[in-house]
Structure formats: structure tokens, C-alpha cells
Design an enzyme around this catalytic site. Structure first.
Site, PDB file in Angstrom:
ATOM      1  N   HIS A  44      19.400  14.236   5.245  1.00 29.84           N
ATOM      2  CA  HIS A  44      20.100  15.171   5.801  1.00 29.84           C
ATOM      3  C   HIS A  44      21.054  15.920   5.309  1.00 29.84           C
ATOM      4  CE1 HIS A  44      18.460  14.615  10.175  1.00 29.84           C
ATOM      5  NE2 HIS A  44      17.968  13.998   9.580  1.00 29.84           N
ATOM      6  N   ASP A  46      20.180  18.384   2.918  1.00 26.72           N
ATOM      7  CA  ASP A  46      19.561  19.844   2.171  1.00 26.72           C
ATOM      8  C   ASP A  46      20.265  20.944   2.863  1.00 26.72           C
ATOM      9  OD1 ASP A  46      17.965  19.216   4.558  1.00 26.72           O
ATOM     10  OD2 ASP A  46      16.081  19.682   3.766  1.00 26.72           O
ATOM     11  N   ASP A 182      11.421  19.805   2.168  1.00 28.70           N
ATOM     12  CA  ASP A 182      10.085  19.549   2.540  1.00 28.70           C
ATOM     13  C   ASP A 182       9.262  20.597   1.688  1.00 28.70           C
ATOM     14  OD1 ASP A 182      11.457  17.584   3.899  1.00 28.70           O
ATOM     15  OD2 ASP A 182      10.530  18.126   5.802  1.00 28.70           O
TER      16      ASP A 182
HETATM   17  C1  GLA Z   1      13.317  16.670   7.610  1.00 30.46           C
HETATM   18  C2  GLA Z   1      13.830  18.280   7.607  1.00 30.46           C
HETATM   19  C3  GLA Z   1      14.402  18.330   6.053  1.00 30.46           C
HETATM   20  C4  GLA Z   1      15.407  17.299   5.927  1.00 30.46           C
HETATM   21  C5  GLA Z   1      15.009  16.048   6.140  1.00 30.46           C
HETATM   22  C6  GLA Z   1      16.317  14.976   6.170  1.00 30.46           C
HETATM   23  O1  GLA Z   1      12.344  16.336   6.844  1.00 30.46           O
HETATM   24  O2  GLA Z   1      12.439  18.879   7.422  1.00 30.46           O
HETATM   25  O3  GLA Z   1      14.765  19.610   5.693  1.00 30.46           O
HETATM   26  O4  GLA Z   1      16.545  17.768   6.569  1.00 30.46           O
HETATM   27  O5  GLA Z   1      14.414  15.946   7.570  1.00 30.46           O
HETATM   28  O6  GLA Z   1      16.622  14.860   5.084  1.00 30.46           O
END
Ligand code: GLA
Length: 397
Positions: A44, A46, A182
Site C-alpha cells: 500500500h 505504490d 501489479d
Molecule cells: C493491490 C493493488 C496494488 C497495491 C497493492 C498493495 O495489489 O493493485 O496497486 O496497492 O494492492 O500493496
């Protein structure tokens, strides 16, 4: 495709056969394949301009397609085998249809908006990225669709631009307010490497993890994860509120040294202050973990992972009972170097760095504990970082 893993190849072979049986008489021409990802640390952050450390993993969404002579995508998929979906290839792309189609529709829309001339296609899609596991099945579908468009048009978008386009598809079409970690991992993964991504300047630096002494073990908590739930959005909203109160544009601007001063700001309520604390300390941990990985400082990596989990549990409040139970049990297993929840949270998987020669015993013990608590079988996988998404021509036609 280079450095391709055996499971990627077998998924490709299977997808070509499935295409043939769902679209008899049509010859498959293009293939695209995009992996899921696991995040070692940096959760959390990014969307706060932070540092993350994901890797693409050996689970894939595979798409196979052939051209048709009308401007339409006719899509069949293993996740909804009874349904045939038709998506007109025209901008703006309609948002309706089964939820899984929103990822395709979004990607198609933004390629069309960028002026790409995209042919009508019949498409088969299958995936072995576990869903509801926090392993980025959505990003794999988006990035896979993007690569399919590129194969079918013979053009290629620059990797970062492609990943950001896919993130936009997820934000706008699937209405999931995710960051871009991701999509970057799925598009840019590198075999045997984690990617240290600095989300402030989007710099990606691969860091090798090749030591055979350590295994990456991914264990499902048994609780399903979804980032379309409102909690993910609430965490983002807390971070935005904090920025406004502190008069900054991103929480990345708070250096670890300035954290306690920032937390004393009377405008921050207790909950928002804890969110800020998680983000600032997690960025510092992810940065340190990158260095620990680079210098094979395994103990340091393990303690950073432990601290990360505690911060997600107590300050960011994104874990859940099943995930915390799982982490506690795995901590007790001989051979565990580090364990923490991975991905968006509120369920899904934990990632474990485990001593290879302890893995089998650990798996057996954990499966026993899990079954006696939840009366169901444990799901877990060992994995290695793999190459990011690829596409190719199957047949010149
Ligand atoms: C999900 C979101 C990512 C990131 C993660 C937490 O995977 O798609 O963008 O925020 O949660 O790190």
C-alpha cells in the site's frame, strides 16, 4: 519467447487446444501470456509514491486469438465457459457485461484512444493465477490483453506506458482504485529477480534472488481477497486526507526523520496518523529490504518482513483474522526466515522466505494445523520469479 518456464509452455499448449475446441475451424494466430505477481515487501505504498519489491511469478493468464473480418471481439473463457461475450471494437468501449470483461474492455478502450487500429478477433482466455489470492489475477488479464493487441497489430508500446494504461483500465473500467505495482510486475518481471520499483519516479531496478538455500513459499490464508472492496479505497482516502492536512502532495515527502514531527500535527486524527506511520515506515523497510536482498543479508530481510506484517496489522489495518493466524503459525515453523501478508490485503496470501531443506516438513505441519482449524485443505505454492508478459505469432496465417 525467452527464458520461458515449463508451466508457461504447458499453459500455452493447453490454450491452443482449448481455442480449437471453442472456435472449431478457426486457426489460432496470436498468443499472449502475462504472469501474476507476489510482493516481497512495500504494501500500500505504490499509490503513495513509495518503494515496492514485487516479482512476477509462475502463474499465467494466457490468451489465444485469431482475426475475424468484422470490428468485434468474440471472447470465450475458462472462467465463464457457458458465456460468449461480444465487445464491439469502437471507442469509447462499452462498460457493460460480466465483471471479468471490464479489464479487457478498459485495455481495448485505451489502446483505441491512443489511436491504434485494432482488428476484430476471436479470443480464448484461460488463467491459472489463483483468484481472490492477492496474486494479481486482474493485472495478468489486463497486461495479457495489452500484449495480445500488440501481437495482433505488430506494434509495441513502451513497457511503462503499457503498464500504466492497464492500471487506468482497472481504475476506470473495473472501478478498483489500485496503484501500478501489479501491472509493472506483470509487464516487466525478470527471471530470478525481484523488481525494486520506486513509484515516485517509476524507476525499476531488478535485484537477483538466486540463492538455492531459500525458497519462496506462498500460502493462502483461506480468506478471499478483493481490492474492489471499499476498504482499499478508504485507505487511499486516509492517505489523501493526510496529504491535504500536512500540505504535501505525497506521503513520500515525509522522510523517516520527519515522521514524528508530522505525526504531531493536531489536524491528523489517531487513525489517519497510524496510516501515515505505516506508509512512511513501510517505504523505509522496502528500501532496506532491497539492500538486504542485494547483499544476501537474510536475517535483516526476515526482520523487515516481520515488522511489515505488524505494521499492516496494527497501523494500516489491512490484515484479517485468518491472515494473522497464518502468519503466527508460520513464525513457529523451523526454517522460516520471514513471513508477511502480500498484496492488497483483507484476505489472500502470505509470502514466506523459507529455508529450502525445511520446506517439506513445514508444509506438512502447517497443512495439519490448518485442516484441524478450518476443516479444509491448505493451498500453498513454491515459486521463483519469472519473466514478465510476452506475446508471439503462433501461425503467420
Ligand atoms: C493491490 C493493488 C496494488 C497495491 C497493492 C498493495 O495489489 O493493485 O496497486 O496497492 O494492492 O500493496
Amino acid at each position: 519467447m525467452n527464458s520461458i518456464s515449463p508451466s508457461a509452455v504447458s499453459a500455452q499448449e493447453q490454450a491452443i487446444c482449448e481455442f480449437q475446441s471453442f472456435f472449431p475451424g478457426l486457426k489460432s494466430r496470436w498468443m499472449a501470456q502475462a504472469p501474476g505477481r507476489v510482493n516481497l515487501i512495500g504494501e500500500h505504498v505504490d499509490y503513495n509514491g513509495g518503494i515496492v519489491l514485487p516479482a512476477a511469478i509462475d502463474f499465467y493468464t494466457t490468451l489465444v486469438a485469431a482475426p475475424i473480418d468484422r470490428p468485434e471481439w468474440v471472447v470465450r473463457t475458462a472462467f465463464d465457459p457457458e458465456v460468449e461475450v461480444s465487445i464491439p471494437v469502437e471507442s469509447p468501449v462499452d462498460k457493460s457485461g460480466p465483471y471479468w470483461t471490464t479489464y479487457l474492455r478498459g485495455v481495448l478502450n485505451y489502446y483505441l484512444e491512443s489511436g491504434w487500429d485494432i482488428p476484430g478477433l476471436k479470443i480464448w482466455i484461460q488463467s491459472n493465477v489463483p483468484t481472490g489470492a492477492g496474486l494479481s489475477s486482474s493485472a495478468a488479464l489486463e497486461v495479457g490483453a495489452a500484449c495480445l493487441i500488440e501481437a495482433a497489430t505488430g506494434r509495441a508500446m513502451e513497457l511503462q506506458e503499457k503498464a500504466l494504461l492497464c492500471q487506468k483500465a482497472e481504475n476506470v473500467y473495473a472501478e478498483a482504485p489500485c496503484g501500478f505495482m501489479d501491472q509493472f510486475a506483470s509487464a516487466m518481471g525478470k527471471k530470478d529477480h525481484f523488481l525494486k520499483i520506486d513509484c515516485r519516479d517509476q524507476k525499476v531496478e531488478p535485484i537477483p534472488m538466486v540463492d538455492p538455500e531459500w525458497e519462496l513459499w506462498i500460502v493462502h490464508s483461506g480468506a478471499s481477497h478483493s481490492i474492489a472492496t471499499s476498504e482499499y479505497g478508504k485507505r487511499r482516502a486516509d492517505c489523501e486526507a493526510a496529504c491535504e492536512i500536512l500540505g504535501i502532495s505525497s506521503l513520500r515527502e515525509i522522510t523517516p526523520k520527519k515522521l514524528s514531527e508530522a505525526l504531531q500535527n493536531p489536524g491528523l486524527n489517531e487513525r489517519v496518523a497510524r496510516r501515515v506511520k505505516h506508509v512512511v515506515t513501510e517505504i523505509e523497510r522496502a528500501d532496506a529490504a532491497g539492500e538486504a536482498l542485494r547483499h544476501s543479508q537474510w536475517k535483516t530481510l526476515g526482520s523487515l518482513m516481520r515488522a511489515s506484517h505488524q505494521s499492516m496489522r496494527d497501523d494500516y489495518e489491512i490484515t484479517c483474522e485468518e491472515v494473522d493466524w497464518m502468519v503466527e503459525q508460520i513464525e513457529k515453523l523451523p526454517g522460516t526466515l520471514g513471513v508477511r501478508m502480500t498484496g492488497g490485503g483483507f484476505g489472500g496470501c502470505v509470502i514466506v522466505v523459507m529455508q529450502a531443506d525445511h520446506l517439506e516438513m513445514a508444509r506438512g505441519q502447517l497443512a495439519e494445523w490448518f485442516e484441524s482449524r478450518y476443516s479444509k485443505a491448505l493451498q500453498s505454492w513454491t515459486t521463483r520469479p519469472v519473466e514478465g508478459a510476452q506475446s508471439r505469432i503462433i501461425d503467420e496465417g
